[in-house]
Design a protein around this motif. Structure first.
Motif, PDB file in Angstrom:
ATOM      1  N   THR A   1       2.030 -12.502   1.728  1.00  0.00           N
ATOM      2  CA  THR A   1       3.012 -11.750   2.516  1.00  0.00           C
ATOM      3  C   THR A   1       4.230 -11.429   1.657  1.00  0.00           C
ATOM      4  OG1 THR A   1       3.849 -13.860   3.303  1.00  0.00           O
ATOM      5  CG2 THR A   1       2.376 -12.656   4.777  1.00  0.00           C
TER       6      THR A   1
ATOM      7  N   ALA B   1       6.831  -1.493   2.513  1.00  0.00           N
ATOM      8  CA  ALA B   1       5.379  -1.402   2.321  1.00  0.00           C
ATOM      9  C   ALA B   1       5.024  -0.207   1.443  1.00  0.00           C
ATOM     10  CB  ALA B   1       4.695  -1.283   3.686  1.00  0.00           C
TER      11      ALA B   1
ATOM     12  N   ASP C   1       3.258  -0.707  -2.149  1.00  0.00           N
ATOM     13  CA  ASP C   1       1.827  -0.445  -1.964  1.00  0.00           C
ATOM     14  C   ASP C   1       1.115  -1.626  -1.327  1.00  0.00           C
ATOM     15  OD1 ASP C   1       1.376   2.225  -2.793  1.00  0.00           O
ATOM     16  OD2 ASP C   1       1.671   1.621  -4.880  1.00  0.00           O
ATOM     17  N   VAL C   2       1.676  -2.071  -0.208  1.00  0.00           N
ATOM     18  CA  VAL C   2       0.982  -3.085   0.589  1.00  0.00           C
ATOM     19  C   VAL C   2       0.894  -2.581   2.017  1.00  0.00           C
ATOM     20  CG1 VAL C   2       1.835  -4.987  -0.844  1.00  0.00           C
ATOM     21  CG2 VAL C   2       3.083  -4.375   1.239  1.00  0.00           C
ATOM     22  N   GLY C   3      -0.050  -3.167   2.758  1.00  0.00           N
ATOM     23  CA  GLY C   3      -0.167  -2.812   4.170  1.00  0.00           C
ATOM     24  C   GLY C   3       1.059  -3.289   4.938  1.00  0.00           C
TER      25      GLY C   3
ATOM     26  N   ARG D   1       1.543  -6.897   6.010  1.00  0.00           N
ATOM     27  CA  ARG D   1       1.941  -7.957   5.067  1.00  0.00           C
ATOM     28  C   ARG D   1       3.458  -8.152   4.996  1.00  0.00           C
ATOM     29  NH1 ARG D   1      -2.161  -9.883   1.985  1.00  0.00           N
ATOM     30  NH2 ARG D   1      -4.015  -8.566   1.770  1.00  0.00           N
TER      31      ARG D   1
ATOM     32  N   GLU E   1      -3.374  -1.813  -4.709  1.00  0.00           N
ATOM     33  CA  GLU E   1      -3.973  -1.540  -3.396  1.00  0.00           C
ATOM     34  C   GLU E   1      -3.720  -2.738  -2.502  1.00  0.00           C
ATOM     35  OE1 GLU E   1      -8.104  -0.558  -3.692  1.00  0.00           O
ATOM     36  OE2 GLU E   1      -7.727   1.199  -4.963  1.00  0.00           O
ATOM     37  N   ASP E   2      -2.866  -2.560  -1.555  1.00  0.00           N
ATOM     38  CA  ASP E   2      -2.521  -3.618  -0.602  1.00  0.00           C
ATOM     39  C   ASP E   2      -2.192  -4.938  -1.311  1.00  0.00           C
ATOM     40  OD1 ASP E   2      -1.966  -4.717   1.869  1.00  0.00           O
ATOM     41  OD2 ASP E   2      -4.051  -5.288   2.259  1.00  0.00           O
TER      42      ASP E   2
ATOM     43  N   GLU F   1      -3.177  -5.975  -4.223  1.00  0.00           N
ATOM     44  CA  GLU F   1      -4.106  -6.240  -5.325  1.00  0.00           C
ATOM     45  C   GLU F   1      -3.735  -5.315  -6.484  1.00  0.00           C
ATOM     46  OE1 GLU F   1      -6.995  -8.400  -5.448  1.00  0.00           O
ATOM     47  OE2 GLU F   1      -5.840  -9.230  -3.752  1.00  0.00           O
TER      48      GLU F   1
ATOM     49  N   SER G   1      -3.063 -10.032  -8.485  1.00  0.00           N
ATOM     50  CA  SER G   1      -2.382  -9.592  -7.263  1.00  0.00           C
ATOM     51  C   SER G   1      -0.939 -10.072  -7.287  1.00  0.00           C
ATOM     52  CB  SER G   1      -3.085 -10.146  -6.018  1.00  0.00           C
ATOM     53  OG  SER G   1      -2.894 -11.550  -5.947  1.00  0.00           O
TER      54      SER G   1
ATOM     55  N   THR H   1       2.857   5.423   3.978  1.00  0.00           N
ATOM     56  CA  THR H   1       3.336   4.640   5.131  1.00  0.00           C
ATOM     57  C   THR H   1       4.607   5.249   5.711  1.00  0.00           C
ATOM     58  OG1 THR H   1       2.429   2.665   4.099  1.00  0.00           O
ATOM     59  CG2 THR H   1       4.006   2.323   5.878  1.00  0.00           C
TER      60      THR H   1
END
Lengths: 155, 704
Positions: free
Chosen positions: B29, B52, B56-58, B61, B120-121, B123, B133, B161
């Protein structure tokens, strides 16, 4: 208050040791830990604290504990199981119907009572049913859309 | 340029360490720690989207951490529709730099170049397939440094986003009735406190018989310090009953301190004042005809649905922790320190969400109440909450205003001379801005603090100056503000501040002038407005509302209003459609707004819609009643607001301007909505109601 007062809250029998004139809203929030019922005015004028009392939407701030003795109380927490929210709760989220959200618990309770006796209300009927609930953020129209949406969905 | 010298975006400039804003957590997170707070406007969701996006995370998170003076950056007050500009810009930059730092770490670990990496999210994946990550690399030491300003955030075209209508992060708790509000906090051993406010403004407590209250079950203490009177009890209902008992046995020395409500405008014009000329520009253009009019708005209450609430815990004789729904935790701390005569470092102020506040409501005041009461709690925490009556009657009210406008038209009907002068108390009594506290209880102590007259924030935002300068291209202009220095009724910031009355006056007067010039109101505005973004929202609102094809029918009217908030922020045009029956019903508000880059379209629309509905309520219904001693509101019935059956349909169009700076949206619609409604009432009835609110009585009076 010897022996306390027994009522059913969200399907469970509860015995409360509190003076019998204690407003139900304080009993729910402070004795039973059900914080979902909001306290807004204490005078039955804003609608924030509505609960179902034997199926009727009533202000918990203006309902003394004795008046709930032996009756069924349903709060916003009891409208549905947490893992499967009530269709009204789902619809409020789908419509993003809220800003501060303080008024929503009472509105949900009155809307649930409405849908119980009127499965397909008109927009005007929804507004009339919610007219005793004050919203200060101006989320009214979204809330009305959410109730109408919920009415079209399976319970 | 060295890092220390770099000018950093938004509030990163004053809070330069990345660790103040963001933390990568090994559990997968990202903790984001703004100093701005959620007041029901959805800011935490928008800020989470920005974080976010850059990382580049969802969105799932991102963990938004409530603000606290123990850890958060000092971002001042969550007000003025500035959070997207100031906090959003800081978080955008901080997260862009965080991403760059972690990518550099990843490149070193994976033995590849940074530009061979993508995220990517969370990673971090190299072109050759190797990966790590954020979570694997999580190390607080990496962000324990100042931002450099050397990393460019993403261009809008790359946004995934930001620009999307992410659902509100706080809504599920609120819909499911989970504990989320400050009112729901229970601390171990907590007592309940209530304050008995003076019987009227300026009243002094002479005597109080405490015995009856002390004898009530559960009462732990009666607290008196001068005219500050309160009670502590084990249970909330006991505290309420004890406060009522005390109130009935208190004798107050009362006197008349308030102006004559029936002659309020006269009082505002003649009270001691400070005059500031905001703008003066001479023009040789000669007026063929001149016009003038005066507009007023009454004292207006914030009228939150939730009651002001705070918790206070003295953890040592000189150490205090306070939980508050204040808009400014550091500002509140500064005033608590002054009032309690403590060093600020001995006070921790922790934010918890309240109901919507709409400006400076009693949220700060109740924090001092809780701290004062908690001194008598023997080390137990205290939860204090105001009554509904006090919430409305002792609210730091939005100030009453008088706005005088005059204009000169040339032979073609163009405005060539324009003056606007307004009179009101200052629009801010917010804490933390003076060497005296502005918290209510501080005035009532045995050693009272002086009552400071409300101030106006400086231009270009201003308080009563806000939007006093029209955006229109008038060659000759004079704008002046008279700040009243006596403050019989305490005033402070109510959403939009002076912009509400100023825009109401400007936009209504524009319609009066358009009528005098024989021009269509939309056409007349465009004739005086070069600003292309302003023109675009007026045209969009008119088009969407079917302005040119509107049909005049009996008792029905259309009106338009427009402003650029603070002349710096949101452009907003509103077309109102009203029906005049026994009273005015606003049927529809059609709104076009340009907020620059839109972070969350549905969130922005929700704020604009809500602001417009609230403004309709102010415009049609709201005025704080008072006599010569007190605000005469005992309950909601004395201060009606718009209800479900009265709320108009609202239709919002957001103009898409991703290339423009994102600005706040919460206060853009209020002034234009009032102007549009006032103009629609004229269109329907042929009368000008220049004194708000537009009640049936006022309409009858205006018909004269």
């Amino acid at each position: 208050m010897a022996g306390g007062i027994t009522l059913t809250v969200n399907g469970k029998s509860r015995t409360v040791q509190a003076p019998q004139d204690t407003p139900l809203v304080h009993v729910l929030r402070n004795e039973l830990g059900l914080k979902g019922t909001r306290f807004g005015c204490g005078a039955n004028q804003c609608g924030a604290c509505h609960v179902l009392l034997d199926g009727h939407s009533v202000p918990a701030c203006d309902t003394p504990l004795w008046a709930a003795a032996g009756k069924h109380v349903v709060t916003v927490e009891g409208l549905a199981a947490p893992e499967r929210p009530h269709r009204l709760q789902r619809a409020l989220i789908e419509e993003q119907a809220g800003q501060c959200g303080f008024c929503l618990s009472g509105i949900l309770v009155s809307a649930a009572a409405l849908l119980e006796h009127n499965a397909a209300p008109t927009e005007a009927e929804v507004r009339a049913a919610l007219d005793r609930h004050l919203c200060r953020c101006g989320a009214h129209n979204r809330i009305v859309r959410a109730v109408l949406r919920a009415a079209t969905e399976a319970a | 340029m060295s890092a220390a010298e770099a000018k950093l975006p938004g509030n990163l400039q004053a809070n330069r360490r990345l660790s103040q804003w963001v933390r990568i957590e090994p559990a997968g997170t990202v903790a984001v720690t703004p100093g701005k707070v959620e007041i029901g406007q959805g800011i935490l969701t928008a800020l989470a989207q920005i974080a976010a996006e850059e990382l580049d995370v969802g969105l799932a998170r991102i963990r938004m951490v409530p603000a606290t003076t123990a850890a958060s950056p000092n971002e001042g007050v969550t007000s003025g529709s500035l959070s997207i500009q100031d906090s959003g810009a800081a978080i955008r930059q901080a997260c862009a730099e965080t991403r760059a730092i972690y990518l550099a770490e990843a490149a070193a670990e994976l033995g590849v170049a940074v530009d061979a990496l993508r995220v990517e999210d969370g990673e971090i994946i190299a072109a050759n397939g190797r990966r790590t990550s954020y979570w694997a690399l999580a190390d607080d030491a990496l962000l324990d440094r100042e931002a450099t300003g050397q990393v460019a955030p993403k261009p809008p075209a790359a946004h995934r986003t930001v620009g999307r209508s992410a659902p509100r992060l706080d809504l599920p708790d609120k819909v499911l009735g989970r504990p989320r509000f400050i009112h729901d906090i229970e601390l171990p051993g907590m007592l309940h406190g209530r304050v008995v406010r003076p019987a009227s403004r300026g009243a002094r407590l002479v005597t109080v018989d405490e015995a009856a209250a002390r004898a009530l079950p559960g009462v732990v203490a009666v607290v008196r310090d001068g005219s500050f009177l309160g009670v502590l009890a084990e249970h909330e209902a006991q505290a309420i009953k004890a406060a009522e008992t005390l109130a009935a046995r208190a004798r107050w020395d009362e006197r008349d301190t308030l102006p004559d409500r029936g002659a309020l405008a006269q009082w505002l014009r003649t009270a001691e004042r400070e005059t500031t000329v905001i703008e003066e520009r001479a023009s040789d253009a000669r007026a063929a005809r001149t016009f003038s009019a005066t507009y007023t708005r009454p004292y207006t209450a914030h009228a939150s649905i939730g009651l002001s609430c705070a918790l206070a815990h003295w953890t040592a004789r000189d150490a205090l922790t306070v939980w508050t729904h204040s808009q400014g935790i550091y500002n509140l701390r500064a005033d608590l320190a002054l009032a309690l005569k403590l060093p600020p470092a001995r006070i921790t102020v922790q934010h918890a969400e309240g109901a919507g506040c709409y400006g400076h409501n009693p949220a700060d005041d109740v924090a001092l109440d809780a701290a004062l009461l908690a001194r008598a709690a023997g080390g137990r925490p205290v939860r204090a909450q105001w009554s509904r009556e006090d919430e409305l009657a002792w609210d730091p009210l939005g100030p009453a205003m008088v706005v005088d406008v005059s204009a000169g038209l040339d032979a073609e009907g163009r405005i060539v001379q324009w003056t606007l002068e307004n009179y009101s108390n200052g629009h801010s009594s917010r804490p933390g801005r003076a060497d005296q506290p502005t918290l209510l209880a501080a005035w009532h102590l045995a050693e009272p603090f002086p009552v400071l007259p409300a101030i106006n924030p400086p231009m270009p935002a201003g308080g009563q100056q806000r939007n006093a300068v029209p955006l229109y291209d008038f060659p000759g202009r004079r704008i002046a503000c008279h700040r009243v220095l006596e403050m019989p009724l305490r005033t402070s910031a109510l959403r939009a501040l002076g912009a509400f009355a100023n825009v109401y006056a400007i936009e209504t007067f524009m319609d009066e002038l358009a009528a005098a010039a024989g021009k269509d109101p939309v056409e007349y505005r465009l004739l005086h407005l070069a600003d292309p973004r302003g023109r675009a929202v007026i045209e969009a609102a008119a088009r969407r509302a079917g302005w040119s094809g509107r049909r005049k029918t009996e008792g029905r009217g259309f009106g338009i209003g427009f402003a650029k908030y603070k002349n710096l922020g949101t452009y907003c045009a509103v077309v109102a459609e009203v029906e005049a029956e026994r009273e005015i019903r606003v049927r529809r508000l059609t709104i076009a707004a340009d907020v620059g880059l839109v972070v969350n379209p549905d969130g922005a629309a929700n704020q604009i819609e809500g602001g417009a509905v609230q403004a309709a309520s102010w415009t049609l219904k709201e005025a704080v009643p008072f006599d010569r001693r007190r605000v005469t509101i005992a309950a909601w019935e004395d201060y009606p607001i718009l209800r479900f059956s009265e709320v108009p349909a609202v239709d919002v169009e957001l103009l898409n301007r991703p290339e423009e700076r994102a600005v706040g949206v919460g206060e853009g619609a209020q002034g234009p909505t009032a102007g549009a409604i006032g103009n629609a009432v004229f269109d329907a009835l042929g009368v000008r109601v220049r004194d708000l609110p537009i009640t049936p009585e006022r309409i009858v009076a205006a018909m004269g």
